[in-house]
Design a protein around this motif. Structure first.
Motif, mmCIF file in Angstrom:
data_model
loop_
_atom_site.group_PDB
_atom_site.id
_atom_site.type_symbol
_atom_site.label_atom_id
_atom_site.label_comp_id
_atom_site.label_asym_id
_atom_site.label_seq_id
_atom_site.Cartn_x
_atom_site.Cartn_y
_atom_site.Cartn_z
ATOM 1 N N ILE A 1 4.454 19.587 29.226
ATOM 2 C CA ILE A 1 4.400 19.503 30.686
ATOM 3 C C ILE A 1 5.515 18.566 31.172
ATOM 4 O O ILE A 1 5.455 17.357 30.961
ATOM 5 C CB ILE A 1 3.030 18.978 31.183
ATOM 6 N N ASP A 2 6.517 19.134 31.834
ATOM 7 C CA ASP A 2 7.626 18.324 32.363
ATOM 8 C C ASP A 2 7.160 17.474 33.528
ATOM 9 O O ASP A 2 6.403 17.924 34.379
ATOM 10 C CB ASP A 2 8.763 19.241 32.859
ATOM 11 N N GLY A 3 7.613 16.225 33.541
ATOM 12 C CA GLY A 3 7.333 15.339 34.659
ATOM 13 C C GLY A 3 5.964 14.699 34.647
ATOM 14 O O GLY A 3 5.586 14.039 35.608
ATOM 15 N N VAL A 4 5.199 14.868 33.567
ATOM 16 C CA VAL A 4 3.848 14.297 33.506
ATOM 17 C C VAL A 4 3.928 12.793 33.227
ATOM 18 O O VAL A 4 4.803 12.320 32.512
ATOM 19 C CB VAL A 4 2.984 14.994 32.430
ATOM 20 N N ILE A 5 3.020 12.070 33.843
ATOM 21 C CA ILE A 5 2.829 10.644 33.560
ATOM 22 C C ILE A 5 1.435 10.509 32.976
ATOM 23 O O ILE A 5 0.456 10.940 33.595
ATOM 24 C CB ILE A 5 2.959 9.795 34.842
ATOM 25 N N SER A 6 1.349 9.938 31.794
ATOM 26 C CA SER A 6 0.059 9.720 31.139
ATOM 27 C C SER A 6 -0.402 8.308 31.434
ATOM 28 O O SER A 6 0.362 7.364 31.290
ATOM 29 C CB SER A 6 0.184 9.906 29.624
#
Length: 97
Positions: free
Chosen positions: A91-96
């Motif tokens: 997933i591009d651009g995801v922040i965990s």
């Protein structure tokens, strides 16, 4: 959970903390922030598909981002880390968090 400069060191520390604070197997809460895009949200849902996960989403006030919370039973810290890595890779651009 943002990744430090050395992702492997970050995951080693996370694994140690999870082992110290949780009895496994356990229900684990994953939290992600993604740009509001139905494909990205669907991608996260697919990663947790067939695991009995309870997934909730909430858009930001301006609608630019969506918070995705995933409650799911994990067997051990290694399984948690693998899911974080899989989401980060797919997933591009995801922040965990």
């Amino acid at each position: 959970m943002s990744e430090a400069k050395d992702p492997e060191e970050f995951y080693r520390k996370l694994k140690s903390q999870l082992l110290d604070t949780t009895s496994w197997p356990a229900i684990y809460l994953f939290k992600f922030i993604v740009p509001t895009d139905p494909e990205k949200i669907k991608g996260i849902e697919l990663i947790f598909d067939n695991l009995g996960a309870v997934i909730n989403t909430k858009q930001s006030k301006k609608g630019n981002y969506t918070s995705v919370s995933v409650n799911v039973r994990m067997q051990d810290p290694d399984e948690v880390i693998e899911k974080y890595k899989e989401v980060g890779q797919k997933i591009d651009g995801v922040i965990s968090l």
